[in-house]
Design a protein around this motif. Structure first.
Motif, mmCIF file in Angstrom:
data_model
loop_
_atom_site.group_PDB
_atom_site.id
_atom_site.type_symbol
_atom_site.label_atom_id
_atom_site.label_comp_id
_atom_site.label_asym_id
_atom_site.label_seq_id
_atom_site.Cartn_x
_atom_site.Cartn_y
_atom_site.Cartn_z
ATOM 1 N N ILE A 78 0.841 -1.207 0.000
ATOM 2 C CA ILE A 78 0.000 0.000 0.000
ATOM 3 C C ILE A 78 0.872 1.252 0.000
ATOM 4 O O ILE A 78 0.623 2.204 -0.747
ATOM 5 C CB ILE A 78 -0.952 -0.027 1.209
ATOM 6 N N ASP A 79 1.911 1.255 0.827
ATOM 7 C CA ASP A 79 2.825 2.405 0.870
ATOM 8 C C ASP A 79 3.470 2.636 -0.495
ATOM 9 O O ASP A 79 3.596 3.780 -0.957
ATOM 10 C CB ASP A 79 3.911 2.180 1.916
ATOM 11 N N ALA A 80 3.899 1.550 -1.151
ATOM 12 C CA ALA A 80 4.543 1.674 -2.457
ATOM 13 C C ALA A 80 3.568 2.197 -3.500
ATOM 14 O O ALA A 80 3.939 2.988 -4.390
ATOM 15 C CB ALA A 80 5.117 0.322 -2.890
ATOM 16 N N MET A 81 2.314 1.783 -3.417
ATOM 17 C CA MET A 81 1.306 2.306 -4.337
ATOM 18 C C MET A 81 1.085 3.803 -4.113
ATOM 19 O O MET A 81 0.936 4.571 -5.077
ATOM 20 C CB MET A 81 -0.006 1.539 -4.169
ATOM 21 N N GLU A 82 1.079 4.220 -2.884
ATOM 22 C CA GLU A 82 0.888 5.652 -2.608
ATOM 23 C C GLU A 82 2.054 6.482 -3.130
ATOM 24 O O GLU A 82 1.860 7.625 -3.571
ATOM 25 C CB GLU A 82 0.681 5.874 -1.114
ATOM 26 N N ARG A 83 3.247 5.918 -3.128
ATOM 27 C CA ARG A 83 4.389 6.653 -3.684
ATOM 28 C C ARG A 83 4.235 6.840 -5.197
ATOM 29 O O ARG A 83 4.860 7.744 -5.780
ATOM 30 C CB ARG A 83 5.695 5.923 -3.364
ATOM 31 N N LEU A 84 3.402 6.018 -5.822
ATOM 32 C CA LEU A 84 3.139 6.176 -7.262
ATOM 33 C C LEU A 84 1.922 7.051 -7.530
ATOM 34 O O LEU A 84 1.550 7.254 -8.692
ATOM 35 C CB LEU A 84 2.922 4.803 -7.897
ATOM 36 N N GLY A 85 1.278 7.542 -6.464
ATOM 37 C CA GLY A 85 0.143 8.436 -6.653
ATOM 38 C C GLY A 85 -1.191 7.892 -6.214
ATOM 39 O O GLY A 85 -2.217 8.575 -6.344
ATOM 40 N N ALA A 86 -1.244 6.670 -5.723
ATOM 41 C CA ALA A 86 -2.503 6.103 -5.235
ATOM 42 C C ALA A 86 -2.890 6.737 -3.902
ATOM 43 O O ALA A 86 -2.065 7.357 -3.221
ATOM 44 C CB ALA A 86 -2.378 4.590 -5.074
ATOM 45 N N ASP A 87 -4.127 6.549 -3.543
ATOM 46 C CA ASP A 87 -4.651 7.002 -2.259
ATOM 47 C C ASP A 87 -5.293 5.790 -1.596
ATOM 48 O O ASP A 87 -6.188 5.159 -2.175
ATOM 49 C CB ASP A 87 -5.686 8.098 -2.478
ATOM 50 N N ARG A 88 -4.856 5.464 -0.391
ATOM 51 C CA ARG A 88 -5.345 4.228 0.232
ATOM 52 C C ARG A 88 -6.851 4.236 0.461
ATOM 53 O O ARG A 88 -7.466 3.174 0.541
ATOM 54 C CB ARG A 88 -4.588 3.923 1.519
ATOM 55 N N THR A 89 -7.458 5.399 0.528
ATOM 56 C CA THR A 89 -8.916 5.435 0.696
ATOM 57 C C THR A 89 -9.641 5.010 -0.572
ATOM 58 O O THR A 89 -10.845 4.730 -0.533
ATOM 59 C CB THR A 89 -9.378 6.838 1.106
ATOM 60 N N ARG A 90 -8.906 4.940 -1.701
ATOM 61 C CA ARG A 90 -9.510 4.492 -2.962
ATOM 62 C C ARG A 90 -9.068 3.086 -3.351
ATOM 63 O O ARG A 90 -9.561 2.534 -4.331
ATOM 64 C CB ARG A 90 -9.144 5.446 -4.095
ATOM 65 N N ILE A 91 -8.111 2.524 -2.625
ATOM 66 C CA ILE A 91 -7.562 1.211 -2.991
ATOM 67 C C ILE A 91 -8.512 0.094 -2.579
ATOM 68 O O ILE A 91 -9.023 0.071 -1.462
ATOM 69 C CB ILE A 91 -6.182 0.991 -2.338
ATOM 70 N N THR A 92 -8.736 -0.819 -3.502
ATOM 71 C CA THR A 92 -9.437 -2.068 -3.210
ATOM 72 C C THR A 92 -8.423 -3.202 -3.247
ATOM 73 O O THR A 92 -7.622 -3.290 -4.179
ATOM 74 C CB THR A 92 -10.546 -2.340 -4.242
ATOM 75 N N ALA A 93 -8.457 -4.061 -2.231
ATOM 76 C CA ALA A 93 -7.573 -5.227 -2.173
ATOM 77 C C ALA A 93 -8.435 -6.479 -2.095
ATOM 78 O O ALA A 93 -9.364 -6.546 -1.297
ATOM 79 C CB ALA A 93 -6.663 -5.135 -0.956
ATOM 80 N N SER A 94 -8.123 -7.453 -2.931
ATOM 81 C CA SER A 94 -8.908 -8.686 -2.961
ATOM 82 C C SER A 94 -8.004 -9.887 -2.756
ATOM 83 O O SER A 94 -7.022 -10.066 -3.468
ATOM 84 C CB SER A 94 -9.646 -8.816 -4.293
#
Length: 256
Positions: free
Chosen positions: A141-157
């Motif tokens: 999740i941290d690595a995704m945020e460094r690419l511009g993601a926002d954890r409040t929008r991330i879906t994990a399955s």
């Protein structure tokens, strides 16, 4: 070839699949079907053909299927258009590059696919108990945020993995988890044997994901119990078999 599509990731820009043993060319009871494990003792030609078929399902060339040499670590690799097929030691990958397929291999451990479609960032993580306990989910999740993601929008399955009813552990394993957090007792129930417990890895995984601030769900499919569709390290171990295959779960941002 079968895959499981989840509504949670069914965005027009994201393609993903939880692949089974079906649709591959590997032979024999240990590897029959879609074994993609380069670390197995299966025919190298068969494994490469199976990986080619996975990439083709996404409409991608074989060289665009990115995987890592999994070592039960919390380490995450960021890949982009310069990806050259290298497989560094790590247990998760993230990207914002369209057309690059991120894949993780499992045989009881949990495959977790992540997406923030709005940011165009995806991830894939391999989490057995060591990875989930050691922080690979949060690191992804941290690595995704460094690419511009926002954890409040991330879906994990969480895809097919071993269930509580087939995951027996000993006292030392139980004590390790409770020493870290007494609330982790929720993930254990007494087994038939004294000083043994049944461990709920999927529940731990989902809790770690939701505690990290992302939406998470679980397919609730047990790899140990479903031999026709899934490889299982623990099933192989119980039978004293010499080796086992690996299935793949993968995700890609569609090229526009």
């Amino acid at each position: 070839m079968l895959s499981k599509r989840l509504a949670a990731l069914a965005d027009a820009g994201v393609v993903h699949g939880y692949f089974t043993r079906e649709g591959g060319v590997s032979e024999g009871p240990l590897y029959r079907g879609l074994n993609v494990g380069l670390g197995s003792q299966d025919s190298r030609e068969a494994v490469h053909e199976n990986r080619r078929r996975v990439a083709a399902w996404f409409g991608a060339a074989p060289g665009r299927l990115a995987t890592v040499h999994q070592v039960h670590s919390p380490d995450v690799v960021t890949v982009d258009e310069t990806y050259d097929g290298a497989r560094p030691e790590a247990d998760a990958l993230v990207t914002r590059t369209p057309g690059l397929v991120l894949g993780v291999l499992t045989a009881d451990c949990g495959p977790i696919l992540f997406a923030d479609p709005e940011a165009g960032v995806i991830g894939a993580a391999h989490a057995g108990w060591k990875g989930a306990f050691g922080g690979v989910l949060e690191a992804t999740i941290d690595a995704m945020e460094r690419l511009g993601a926002d954890r409040t929008r991330i879906t994990a399955s969480l895809g097919p993995s071993i269930s509580r009813r087939n995951y027996e552990v000993g006292q030392e394993f139980y004590d390790r988890f409770l020493a870290h957090d007494p609330e982790y007792a929720l993930f254990f129930t007494p087994a038939a044997r004294d000083s043994h417990f049944m461990f709920d890895l999927p529940a731990l995984t989902v809790k770690r994901l939701t505690d990290a601030g992302v939406a998470a769900d679980n397919l609730d499919i047990c790899t140990y119990a479903d031999e026709e569709r899934f490889f299982s390290f623990r099933r192989t171990t119980h039978r004293a078999e010499p080796d086992y295959g690996r299935q793949i779960s993968a995700i890609m941002i569609r090229e526009r």
